[in-house]
Design a protein around this motif. Structure first.
Motif, short mmCIF file in Angstrom:
data_model
loop_
_atom_site.label_atom_id
_atom_site.label_comp_id
_atom_site.label_asym_id
_atom_site.label_seq_id
_atom_site.Cartn_x
_atom_site.Cartn_y
_atom_site.Cartn_z
N LEU A 44 -32.00 -102.07 27.74
CA LEU A 44 -31.62 -100.71 27.37
C LEU A 44 -30.23 -100.68 26.75
CD1 LEU A 44 -32.90 -98.58 30.41
CD2 LEU A 44 -33.89 -98.73 28.11
N ASP A 45 -29.33 -101.51 27.28
CA ASP A 45 -27.97 -101.57 26.74
C ASP A 45 -27.96 -102.12 25.32
OD1 ASP A 45 -27.08 -100.56 29.11
OD2 ASP A 45 -26.22 -102.44 29.85
N VAL A 46 -28.77 -103.15 25.07
CA VAL A 46 -28.87 -103.72 23.72
C VAL A 46 -29.39 -102.66 22.74
CG1 VAL A 46 -30.09 -105.40 22.29
CG2 VAL A 46 -29.14 -106.11 24.49
N ALA A 47 -30.40 -101.91 23.17
CA ALA A 47 -30.95 -100.85 22.32
C ALA A 47 -29.91 -99.76 22.08
CB ALA A 47 -32.20 -100.26 22.96
N ALA A 48 -29.11 -99.47 23.10
CA ALA A 48 -28.08 -98.44 22.96
C ALA A 48 -27.01 -98.87 21.96
CB ALA A 48 -27.45 -98.15 24.32
N VAL A 49 -26.65 -100.16 21.98
CA VAL A 49 -25.67 -100.66 21.02
C VAL A 49 -26.20 -100.52 19.59
CG1 VAL A 49 -24.44 -102.71 20.19
CG2 VAL A 49 -24.60 -102.26 22.65
N GLU A 50 -27.46 -100.86 19.39
CA GLU A 50 -28.06 -100.73 18.06
C GLU A 50 -28.06 -99.27 17.61
OE1 GLU A 50 -29.99 -101.48 14.46
OE2 GLU A 50 -28.85 -102.77 15.83
N LYS A 51 -28.39 -98.37 18.51
CA LYS A 51 -28.39 -96.95 18.17
C LYS A 51 -26.98 -96.47 17.82
CE LYS A 51 -29.71 -92.40 19.99
NZ LYS A 51 -30.28 -91.66 21.16
N LEU A 52 -26.00 -96.93 18.59
CA LEU A 52 -24.61 -96.56 18.32
C LEU A 52 -24.14 -97.11 16.98
CD1 LEU A 52 -23.17 -97.13 21.89
CD2 LEU A 52 -22.95 -94.99 20.59
N ALA A 53 -24.57 -98.33 16.64
CA ALA A 53 -24.18 -98.93 15.36
C ALA A 53 -24.69 -98.09 14.20
CB ALA A 53 -24.73 -100.35 15.26
N VAL A 54 -25.90 -97.57 14.31
CA VAL A 54 -26.45 -96.69 13.28
C VAL A 54 -25.67 -95.39 13.23
CG1 VAL A 54 -28.49 -95.37 12.58
CG2 VAL A 54 -28.74 -97.72 13.43
N GLU A 55 -25.33 -94.86 14.40
CA GLU A 55 -24.57 -93.61 14.46
C GLU A 55 -23.18 -93.79 13.84
OE1 GLU A 55 -23.56 -90.08 17.73
OE2 GLU A 55 -24.52 -91.95 18.37
N LEU A 56 -22.57 -94.94 14.10
CA LEU A 56 -21.26 -95.22 13.51
C LEU A 56 -21.33 -95.28 11.99
CD1 LEU A 56 -19.78 -97.86 15.98
CD2 LEU A 56 -18.95 -95.53 15.58
N LYS A 83 -13.96 -111.28 19.84
CA LYS A 83 -13.54 -110.43 18.72
C LYS A 83 -14.54 -110.50 17.57
CE LYS A 83 -9.65 -112.68 18.92
NZ LYS A 83 -9.79 -113.33 20.24
N ASP A 84 -14.95 -111.70 17.19
CA ASP A 84 -15.95 -111.86 16.12
C ASP A 84 -17.27 -111.20 16.50
OD1 ASP A 84 -14.03 -113.35 14.85
OD2 ASP A 84 -15.03 -115.28 15.10
N GLY A 85 -17.69 -111.40 17.74
CA GLY A 85 -18.94 -110.82 18.20
C GLY A 85 -18.91 -109.31 18.20
N THR A 86 -17.75 -108.73 18.49
CA THR A 86 -17.62 -107.28 18.45
C THR A 86 -17.79 -106.76 17.03
OG1 THR A 86 -16.13 -107.28 20.36
CG2 THR A 86 -16.09 -105.35 18.93
N VAL A 87 -17.17 -107.44 16.08
CA VAL A 87 -17.30 -107.02 14.68
C VAL A 87 -18.77 -107.04 14.26
CG1 VAL A 87 -16.73 -107.60 12.29
CG2 VAL A 87 -14.98 -107.78 14.06
N ARG A 88 -19.48 -108.12 14.63
CA ARG A 88 -20.89 -108.22 14.26
C ARG A 88 -21.74 -107.19 14.98
NH1 ARG A 88 -19.70 -113.81 14.72
NH2 ARG A 88 -20.55 -113.80 16.85
N GLY A 89 -21.50 -106.99 16.27
CA GLY A 89 -22.36 -106.13 17.06
C GLY A 89 -22.11 -104.65 16.87
N VAL A 90 -20.85 -104.26 16.71
CA VAL A 90 -20.51 -102.84 16.65
C VAL A 90 -20.52 -102.30 15.22
CG1 VAL A 90 -18.69 -101.14 17.14
CG2 VAL A 90 -19.16 -102.99 18.77
N PHE A 91 -20.08 -103.12 14.26
CA PHE A 91 -19.92 -102.63 12.89
C PHE A 91 -20.93 -103.24 11.92
CE2 PHE A 91 -15.81 -102.21 15.01
CZ PHE A 91 -15.55 -100.86 14.80
N ALA A 92 -22.00 -103.81 12.46
CA ALA A 92 -22.98 -104.48 11.60
C ALA A 92 -23.68 -103.52 10.65
CB ALA A 92 -24.02 -105.20 12.47
N ARG A 93 -23.83 -102.27 11.02
CA ARG A 93 -24.58 -101.32 10.21
C ARG A 93 -23.71 -100.52 9.24
NH1 ARG A 93 -29.84 -100.01 11.00
NH2 ARG A 93 -30.90 -101.48 12.40
N THR A 94 -22.39 -100.62 9.37
CA THR A 94 -21.52 -99.82 8.52
C THR A 94 -21.36 -100.45 7.14
OG1 THR A 94 -19.65 -100.93 9.60
CG2 THR A 94 -20.21 -98.73 10.37
#
Length: 280
Positions: A44-56, A83-94
């Motif tokens: 559920l957390d992984v899915a939430a991160v993906e949803k947040l990335a789209v929202e961002l 730090k690298d993983g955060t860039v990929r995971g959080v800002f991958a959709r922007t």
């Protein structure tokens, strides 16, 4: 520092106090393995991160259209903190048109010829942009302090200068979001060993990582001093328990999303002359 409920996390509980109360803050009171933002279910957390990335992505597009604000996201932490993983995971959709990442390394000869913030100021986001710092201007205090290249007086001076610099940024429309990715010594050992054992990751490993790891206690002490001195009302630090990579991304994505929403972004009004225009 009280731990918030995983169902209703309070951001303030993960931000060091500012002012006189800062002296009581202890980094060791923050558990790197905590998961305050987690649902308790990794899928559920992984899915939430993906949803947040789209929202961002949508919010970044609105930020770019609005052009009233700039956003600086600072990712600071020890080696392997993610730090690298955060860039990929959080800002991958922007979109790369409006989000830029800057990875800071040791200053060049030209950069050493100027004050230490000279190169930093040049990399600040423009109107409507998000700039993500992978490491940051704080390296110019942490590393010299731990290695005793600068005196305690100079360290304190740089803290004051950075606070003034960030105040100037915020007063000129830059939202400064600072994240300290907090991992345990054991988690760092595990991640370094994984780099060493995996041929696809071994290129990231250097013997210098081993030498820096020997300074773990010194860096923890330096981080505590830094957090006490530079978590301000205008640019507070958020400490992210980061032993869990999924939780790390979930927490940071949530904080960034909520901060962008608070800006009350809006699309600019169109040219009145275009109203009713029909394209032939």
């Amino acid at each position: 520092m009280a731990k918030p409920s995983s169902r209703a996390p309070a951001l303030a509980d993960w931000q060091p106090p500012a002012g006189k109360r800062a002296a009581s803050f202890r980094l060791k009171d923050i558990d790197p393995a905590a998961k305050p933002w987690s649902s308790g279910d990794k899928a559920l957390d992984v899915a939430a991160v993906e949803k947040l990335a789209v929202e961002l992505d949508g919010l970044q597009n609105l930020l770019y259209a609005d052009r009233r604000f700039k956003v600086l996201v600072v990712l600071q932490g020890t080696d392997t903190a993610g730090k690298d993983g955060t860039v990929r995971g959080v800002f991958a959709r922007t979109s790369p048109l409006g989000v830029h990442t800057v990875g800071w390394k040791a200053p060049t000869e030209e950069e050493r010829g100027h004050d230490y913030l000279w190169r930093i100021h040049k990399a600040m986001p423009g109107a409507g942009e998000i700039t993500v710092f992978n490491r940051s201007h704080y390296e110019d205090v942490l590393v010299p302090a731990v290695n005793q290249w600068i005196s305690a007086d100079v360290v304190a001076q740089r803290y004051r200068q950075i606070n003034d610099f960030e105040r100037m940024l915020t007063e000129n429309g830059t939202l400064v979001l600072k994240f300290m990715l907090h991992i345990s010594a054991e988690e760092q050992r595990t991640r370094l060993q994984e780099r060493l054992d995996d041929p696809a990751k071994r290129w990231k490993f250097s013997m210098g990582d081993v030498e820096v790891r020997k300074q773990w206690a010194d860096y923890q002490k330096a981080y505590q001093s830094l957090l006490r001195a530079t978590s301000t009302e205008w640019a507070p630090w958020t400490i992210v328990p980061a032993d869990s990579k999924t939780h790390r991304n979930l927490m940071i994505a949530t904080v960034v999303r909520d901060a962008l929403k608070k800006l009350k972004l809006r699309y600019p009004p169109g040219d009145p002359a275009l109203k009713g225009l029909v394209i032939a």
